[in-house]
Design a protein around this motif. Structure first.
Motif, PDB file in Angstrom:
ATOM      1  N   GLY A   1     -11.398 -32.297  -6.824  1.00  0.00           N
ATOM      2  CA  GLY A   1     -10.335 -31.576  -6.262  1.00  0.00           C
ATOM      3  C   GLY A   1      -9.786 -30.724  -7.081  1.00  0.00           C
ATOM      4  O   GLY A   1      -8.688 -29.913  -6.664  1.00  0.00           O
TER       5      GLY A   1
ATOM      6  N   LEU B   1     -10.526 -24.717  -1.832  1.00  0.00           N
ATOM      7  CA  LEU B   1     -11.004 -25.835  -0.859  1.00  0.00           C
ATOM      8  C   LEU B   1     -10.771 -25.598   0.523  1.00  0.00           C
ATOM      9  O   LEU B   1     -11.344 -26.449   1.410  1.00  0.00           O
TER      10      LEU B   1
ATOM     11  N   TYR C   1     -13.470 -37.934  -2.158  1.00  0.00           N
ATOM     12  CA  TYR C   1     -12.250 -37.232  -3.229  1.00  0.00           C
ATOM     13  C   TYR C   1     -11.822 -38.329  -4.140  1.00  0.00           C
ATOM     14  O   TYR C   1     -11.216 -39.456  -4.162  1.00  0.00           O
TER      15      TYR C   1
ATOM     16  N   ASN D   1      -3.812 -30.815  -3.631  1.00  0.00           N
ATOM     17  CA  ASN D   1      -4.696 -30.370  -2.867  1.00  0.00           C
ATOM     18  C   ASN D   1      -5.104 -31.622  -1.847  1.00  0.00           C
ATOM     19  O   ASN D   1      -5.327 -31.519  -0.872  1.00  0.00           O
ATOM     20  N   LEU D   2      -5.029 -32.867  -2.457  1.00  0.00           N
ATOM     21  CA  LEU D   2      -5.587 -33.953  -1.626  1.00  0.00           C
ATOM     22  C   LEU D   2      -4.301 -34.275  -0.601  1.00  0.00           C
ATOM     23  O   LEU D   2      -4.884 -34.477   0.638  1.00  0.00           O
TER      24      LEU D   2
END
Length: 304
Positions: free
Chosen positions: A166, A173, A185, A209-210
């Motif tokens: 990530g 992304l 992930y 990002n997650l």
């Protein structure tokens, strides 16, 4: 070959993979990673450049590689083959060496060549969720090539998974996510300072990002390494479990106990293994970690 969106650098293609997503898969390993995890089990995927390994102890002194080298970069000395700086890493010596004294680590692949390898596995995917997993290294570090492969596989209705740390700009992304059926992930540590010590980078981008990815509705399995006294501490496990459980739509988590089996790979690459102080987690601690995540309502799998 000039690198374009239809070519990229890979270091391996693994068939019949059973730990890289649902059912049987073919895993495509991208070369190069922005992280340098102490426990990395694919050190051959760290460096972005092509590499040629020469192991003099395997040389049988046939001398075939010397005249065959298009760069005239090889000579045969008392201890075996020697390589000078004129080497362009074409890999021809690795192709012709009968004793495997030369080995290419990484190769530039075209889009069509990779697709041809994937198509060979199509009979094994039929009637299942099997498919292709793009791993590494870090596949997001070659975003154009990854995007082209994902689009092409989607056009052939092949299930697509991306195994990622990530660590990439969100626009990268976001663009990739439109063509991914499942993300695997990696969530390595919650503390930014420990994360940087262990991987070379802080985790703010990874966590952000997650969160964004989960909020977008992407299908995600979070993967957490279990390393004694580092990631398996009660504080870090609790913070990790709470964070994952709070992600919208994320209910699956793989806990990956550390093992030191990759040390031989470092030796083969001529590199010192940076994780000599790392310790495997006990079965008791693995069970306790699994129970902790399960209590948060997560579906836990040990070993991925």
């Amino acid at each position: 070959m000039t690198m374009t969106s239809t070519s990229g650098t890979l270091f391996a293609i693994k068939r019949y993979a059973v730990h890289d997503g649902p059912d049987l898969r073919v895993t495509i390993f991208f070369k190069g990673c922005p992280l340098s995890c102490l426990w990395c089990h694919n050190p051959e995927g760290m460096d972005f450049s092509l590499e040629i390994l020469t192991r003099p102890e395997k040389c049988v002194a046939c001398g075939d590689c010397v005249p065959a080298c298009p760069d005239a970069a090889l000579s045969l000395g008392p201890a075996g083959p020697m390589r000078d700086t004129s080497c362009t890493l074409c890999g021809h010596c690795a192709e012709i060496c009968p004793a495997l004294a030369h080995e290419a680590v990484g190769q530039i692949w075209t889009l069509e060549a990779v697709l041809a390898e994937i198509r060979k596995e199509l009979p094994f995917f039929q009637g299942t969720q099997g498919g292709v997993t793009f791993s590494g290294g870090e596949p997001l570090a070659q975003p154009d090539f990854l995007h082209a492969l994902l689009v092409a596989c989607g056009q052939e209705a092949i299930h697509r998974a991306v195994d990622t740390s990530g660590h990439a700009p969100w626009p990268v992304l976001e663009r990739i996510a439109r063509h991914v059926d499942l993300f695997l992930y990696d969530l390595k540590h919650m503390d930014p300072h420990v994360h940087k010590q262990m991987t070379g980078v802080e985790n703010s981008l990874i966590l952000d990002n997650l969160t964004r990815l989960a909020s977008s509705g992407a299908q995600i399995v979070v993967r957490v390494p279990l390393i004694a006294h580092i990631t398996d501490t009660p504080e870090n496990l609790a913070r990790t479990a709470d964070f994952v459980a709070g992600l919208p739509g994320v209910r699956s988590c793989d806990l990956l106990p550390y093992h030191g089996l990759a040390q031989s790979k470092y030796a083969k690459l001529g590199r010192a293994f940076p994780g000599t102080h790392l310790v495997s987690v006990s079965q008791e601690r693995i069970a306790a970690a699994g129970a902790l995540f399960t209590q948060r309502g997560l579906c836990v799998r040990i070993g991925g």
